[in-house]
Design a protein around this motif. Sequence first.
Motif, PDB file in Angstrom:
ATOM      1  N   LEU A  12       0.830  -1.208   0.000  1.00  0.00           N
ATOM      2  CA  LEU A  12       0.000   0.000   0.000  1.00  0.00           C
ATOM      3  C   LEU A  12       0.864   1.258   0.000  1.00  0.00           C
ATOM      4  CD1 LEU A  12      -2.763  -1.107   2.526  1.00  0.00           C
ATOM      5  CD2 LEU A  12      -2.949  -0.933   0.030  1.00  0.00           C
ATOM      6  N   ALA A  13       1.984   1.215   0.707  1.00  0.00           N
ATOM      7  CA  ALA A  13       2.882   2.370   0.736  1.00  0.00           C
ATOM      8  C   ALA A  13       3.490   2.622  -0.643  1.00  0.00           C
ATOM      9  CB  ALA A  13       3.982   2.146   1.771  1.00  0.00           C
ATOM     10  N   ILE A  14       3.880   1.547  -1.329  1.00  0.00           N
ATOM     11  CA  ILE A  14       4.431   1.688  -2.684  1.00  0.00           C
ATOM     12  C   ILE A  14       3.368   2.255  -3.616  1.00  0.00           C
ATOM     13  CG2 ILE A  14       5.265   0.402  -4.691  1.00  0.00           C
ATOM     14  CD1 ILE A  14       6.662  -1.494  -2.717  1.00  0.00           C
ATOM     15  N   GLY A  15       2.133   1.759  -3.498  1.00  0.00           N
ATOM     16  CA  GLY A  15       1.049   2.270  -4.325  1.00  0.00           C
ATOM     17  C   GLY A  15       0.775   3.737  -4.079  1.00  0.00           C
ATOM     18  N   ALA A  16       0.784   4.145  -2.813  1.00  0.00           N
ATOM     19  CA  ALA A  16       0.555   5.557  -2.484  1.00  0.00           C
ATOM     20  C   ALA A  16       1.677   6.426  -3.028  1.00  0.00           C
ATOM     21  CB  ALA A  16       0.440   5.715  -0.966  1.00  0.00           C
ATOM     22  N   GLY A  17       2.904   5.944  -2.940  1.00  0.00           N
ATOM     23  CA  GLY A  17       4.024   6.703  -3.485  1.00  0.00           C
ATOM     24  C   GLY A  17       3.937   6.839  -4.997  1.00  0.00           C
ATOM     25  N   ALA A  18       3.557   5.755  -5.679  1.00  0.00           N
ATOM     26  CA  ALA A  18       3.413   5.810  -7.131  1.00  0.00           C
ATOM     27  C   ALA A  18       2.314   6.783  -7.540  1.00  0.00           C
ATOM     28  CB  ALA A  18       3.128   4.417  -7.685  1.00  0.00           C
ATOM     29  N   LEU A  19       1.208   6.780  -6.789  1.00  0.00           N
ATOM     30  CA  LEU A  19       0.109   7.693  -7.110  1.00  0.00           C
ATOM     31  C   LEU A  19       0.521   9.142  -6.897  1.00  0.00           C
ATOM     32  CD1 LEU A  19      -2.821   8.094  -7.938  1.00  0.00           C
ATOM     33  CD2 LEU A  19      -3.474   7.802  -5.545  1.00  0.00           C
ATOM     34  N   ALA A  20       1.261   9.407  -5.829  1.00  0.00           N
ATOM     35  CA  ALA A  20       1.722  10.768  -5.574  1.00  0.00           C
ATOM     36  C   ALA A  20       2.684  11.241  -6.663  1.00  0.00           C
ATOM     37  CB  ALA A  20       2.395  10.833  -4.202  1.00  0.00           C
ATOM     38  N   LEU A  21       3.454  10.312  -7.189  1.00  0.00           N
ATOM     39  CA  LEU A  21       4.439  10.668  -8.218  1.00  0.00           C
ATOM     40  C   LEU A  21       3.804  10.806  -9.595  1.00  0.00           C
ATOM     41  CD1 LEU A  21       7.458  11.072  -8.909  1.00  0.00           C
ATOM     42  CD2 LEU A  21       7.602   8.611  -9.287  1.00  0.00           C
ATOM     43  N   LEU A  22       2.950   9.867  -9.981  1.00  0.00           N
ATOM     44  CA  LEU A  22       2.392   9.841 -11.340  1.00  0.00           C
ATOM     45  C   LEU A  22       1.068  10.580 -11.466  1.00  0.00           C
ATOM     46  CD1 LEU A  22       3.175   6.118 -12.230  1.00  0.00           C
ATOM     47  CD2 LEU A  22       4.481   8.152 -12.865  1.00  0.00           C
ATOM     48  N   ARG A  23       0.322  10.675 -10.372  1.00  0.00           N
ATOM     49  CA  ARG A  23      -0.961  11.393 -10.330  1.00  0.00           C
ATOM     50  C   ARG A  23      -1.984  10.850 -11.329  1.00  0.00           C
ATOM     51  NH1 ARG A  23      -0.503  15.583  -6.983  1.00  0.00           N
ATOM     52  NH2 ARG A  23       1.588  16.361  -6.503  1.00  0.00           N
ATOM     53  N   GLU A  24      -1.902   9.575 -11.622  1.00  0.00           N
ATOM     54  CA  GLU A  24      -2.880   8.918 -12.480  1.00  0.00           C
ATOM     55  C   GLU A  24      -3.082   7.519 -11.916  1.00  0.00           C
ATOM     56  OE1 GLU A  24      -5.450   7.371 -15.013  1.00  0.00           O
ATOM     57  OE2 GLU A  24      -3.513   6.345 -14.807  1.00  0.00           O
ATOM     58  N   PRO A  25      -4.284   7.184 -11.436  1.00  0.00           N
ATOM     59  CA  PRO A  25      -4.475   5.941 -10.684  1.00  0.00           C
ATOM     60  C   PRO A  25      -4.091   4.670 -11.431  1.00  0.00           C
ATOM     61  CG  PRO A  25      -6.352   7.401 -10.376  1.00  0.00           C
ATOM     62  CD  PRO A  25      -5.507   8.019 -11.443  1.00  0.00           C
ATOM     63  N   VAL A  26      -4.488   4.542 -12.698  1.00  0.00           N
ATOM     64  CA  VAL A  26      -4.196   3.307 -13.430  1.00  0.00           C
ATOM     65  C   VAL A  26      -2.695   3.179 -13.686  1.00  0.00           C
ATOM     66  CG1 VAL A  26      -4.582   2.049 -15.578  1.00  0.00           C
ATOM     67  CG2 VAL A  26      -6.487   3.213 -14.455  1.00  0.00           C
ATOM     68  N   ALA A  27      -2.063   4.270 -14.080  1.00  0.00           N
ATOM     69  CA  ALA A  27      -0.615   4.245 -14.294  1.00  0.00           C
ATOM     70  C   ALA A  27       0.119   3.948 -12.991  1.00  0.00           C
ATOM     71  CB  ALA A  27      -0.148   5.577 -14.869  1.00  0.00           C
ATOM     72  N   ALA A  28      -0.343   4.527 -11.894  1.00  0.00           N
ATOM     73  CA  ALA A  28       0.288   4.284 -10.596  1.00  0.00           C
ATOM     74  C   ALA A  28       0.125   2.831 -10.171  1.00  0.00           C
ATOM     75  CB  ALA A  28      -0.319   5.211  -9.543  1.00  0.00           C
ATOM     76  N   THR A  29      -1.055   2.260 -10.403  1.00  0.00           N
ATOM     77  CA  THR A  29      -1.281   0.860 -10.067  1.00  0.00           C
ATOM     78  C   THR A  29      -0.399  -0.048 -10.914  1.00  0.00           C
ATOM     79  OG1 THR A  29      -3.584   1.350  -9.482  1.00  0.00           O
ATOM     80  CG2 THR A  29      -3.024  -0.949  -9.876  1.00  0.00           C
ATOM     81  N   ALA A  30      -0.277   0.263 -12.198  1.00  0.00           N
ATOM     82  CA  ALA A  30       0.577  -0.535 -13.076  1.00  0.00           C
ATOM     83  C   ALA A  30       2.038  -0.443 -12.647  1.00  0.00           C
ATOM     84  CB  ALA A  30       0.412  -0.079 -14.522  1.00  0.00           C
ATOM     85  N   ALA A  31       2.491   0.768 -12.316  1.00  0.00           N
ATOM     86  CA  ALA A  31       3.884   0.957 -11.921  1.00  0.00           C
ATOM     87  C   ALA A  31       4.188   0.232 -10.609  1.00  0.00           C
ATOM     88  CB  ALA A  31       4.191   2.448 -11.786  1.00  0.00           C
ATOM     89  N   SER A  32       3.307   0.386  -9.622  1.00  0.00           N
ATOM     90  CA  SER A  32       3.545  -0.276  -8.339  1.00  0.00           C
ATOM     91  C   SER A  32       3.467  -1.788  -8.484  1.00  0.00           C
ATOM     92  CB  SER A  32       2.548   0.224  -7.290  1.00  0.00           C
ATOM     93  OG  SER A  32       1.212  -0.027  -7.685  1.00  0.00           O
ATOM     94  N   GLY A  33       2.549  -2.281  -9.334  1.00  0.00           N
ATOM     95  CA  GLY A  33       2.460  -3.717  -9.562  1.00  0.00           C
ATOM     96  C   GLY A  33       3.726  -4.275 -10.197  1.00  0.00           C
ATOM     97  N   ALA A  34       4.298  -3.526 -11.150  1.00  0.00           N
ATOM     98  CA  ALA A  34       5.531  -3.966 -11.795  1.00  0.00           C
ATOM     99  C   ALA A  34       6.692  -4.003 -10.801  1.00  0.00           C
ATOM    100  CB  ALA A  34       5.864  -3.044 -12.961  1.00  0.00           C
ATOM    101  N   VAL A  35       6.764  -2.988  -9.943  1.00  0.00           N
ATOM    102  CA  VAL A  35       7.823  -2.956  -8.931  1.00  0.00           C
ATOM    103  C   VAL A  35       7.696  -4.133  -7.977  1.00  0.00           C
ATOM    104  CG1 VAL A  35       8.690  -1.672  -6.930  1.00  0.00           C
ATOM    105  CG2 VAL A  35       8.190  -0.467  -9.055  1.00  0.00           C
TER     106      VAL A  35
END
Length: 235
Positions: A12-35
């Motif tokens: 959840l922390a990685i997902g929140a960080g990705a969302l704060a960085l990318l500011r787009e929920p689907v892109a943030a979810t994809a990025a955090s999932g890949a990590v």
Amino acid sequence: MLAPAAVLSGYLAIGAGALALLREPVAATAASGAVIMVAIVLLRILKPSWVSYGPAPRPGRATLRFGLAIALCAVLAFLAGQAMGLWLYFAVGSAGYDVSNQVRESAGIWLTLLLTLAVAPAGEEALFRGLLYPLLRRRVGVVIATLITAAGFGLLHGNIVQFAAVLPLGVLLALLYERTRALWPCMCMHLGFNLAAAVVPARALVPLANPVSAALLLLAFAAAAWMLHRQITGR
């Protein structure tokens, strides 16, 4: 039980960080999932003892029987999940599900397909079956580990419709991992489930969206899953 809780908190922390960085929920979810996927696969390669547990799977006899049992459970898991999800949506609605659909539509088809057919199957299977399930199985039995990871898998989707839709799948994926101790079969099944959910039109499933059909399908899946459990564990 602290290790699984720590893993989910980290996710959840990685997902929140990705969302704060990318500011787009689907892109943030994809990025955090890949990590998450890369990190857990590396962990499994470098530290296999961290995710190993006993007893070892039973020898691979009756492969055809196991394949047929998995196929039957997969069909029932899809139908039971879709019937329950649609029935709940028609009965009580779900603002969270509506928001999820709107977010995916605004992200565009290609980003949504990347998430649904690649990152989600790989990342979620790495997290739930590749790490959380083995950590639980080191301390509890198959049934408890299966139910906990399936419930967590459902809750991750954030709304009652998708929770109901994927709960049977979560049970089946845990049993598949218990038998194979490998991630790729779980990823392939998860991909197939997501593809079926995208391809099969909702109107074809509407006749099942009632409490009687949903309950009967869920009971049929539970019976098939229990028989699969007995086949896997020999109990």
